[in-house]
Motif scaffolding. Structure first.
Motif, PDB file in Angstrom:
ATOM      1  N   ARG A  28       0.825  -1.208   0.000  1.00  0.00           N
ATOM      2  CA  ARG A  28       0.000   0.000   0.000  1.00  0.00           C
ATOM      3  C   ARG A  28       0.863   1.264   0.000  1.00  0.00           C
ATOM      4  NH1 ARG A  28      -5.193  -1.437   0.245  1.00  0.00           N
ATOM      5  NH2 ARG A  28      -5.800  -3.262   1.427  1.00  0.00           N
ATOM      6  N   GLN A  37      -3.039   2.066  -6.415  1.00  0.00           N
ATOM      7  CA  GLN A  37      -3.427   1.134  -5.376  1.00  0.00           C
ATOM      8  C   GLN A  37      -2.957  -0.249  -5.805  1.00  0.00           C
ATOM      9  OE1 GLN A  37      -6.963   1.466  -3.142  1.00  0.00           O
ATOM     10  NE2 GLN A  37      -7.649   3.271  -4.262  1.00  0.00           N
ATOM     11  N   SER A  43      -9.207  -2.486  -2.888  1.00  0.00           N
ATOM     12  CA  SER A  43      -8.941  -1.060  -3.055  1.00  0.00           C
ATOM     13  C   SER A  43      -9.670  -0.224  -2.018  1.00  0.00           C
ATOM     14  CB  SER A  43      -9.395  -0.596  -4.438  1.00  0.00           C
ATOM     15  OG  SER A  43      -8.682  -1.245  -5.435  1.00  0.00           O
TER      16      SER A  43
END
Length: 73
Positions: A28, A37, A43
């Motif tokens: 991340r 992402q 997500s």
């Protein structure tokens, strides 16, 4: 999720999130630096709404900021 990401720091296994032995927070962080992402993880899609797309109801930067702040113990 944040609790799991911060466990290595609280357990004194890692000093920073980047040093963490758990790859999801590393994925991340690296994706956020690129403005993306990670495709392998669910997500962050932003605020909750009626027709919610599949994903976490929070923006990625709103998640990373407190996790980073709490990781600096």
């Amino acid at each position: 999720m944040a609790h799991v990401d911060l466990n290595p720091i609280r357990a004194k296994i890692a000093k920073t999130l980047k040093d963490s032995c758990y790859p999801s927070i590393q994925q991340r962080i690296h994706a956020a630096i690129s403005g993306e992402q990670p495709k392998e993880l669910l997500s962050f899609v932003g605020d909750e709404r009626l027709n919610m797309p599949k994903g976490l109801p929070i923006r990625l930067d709103h998640y990373l900021e407190p996790v980073d702040r709490n990781g600096k113990v």
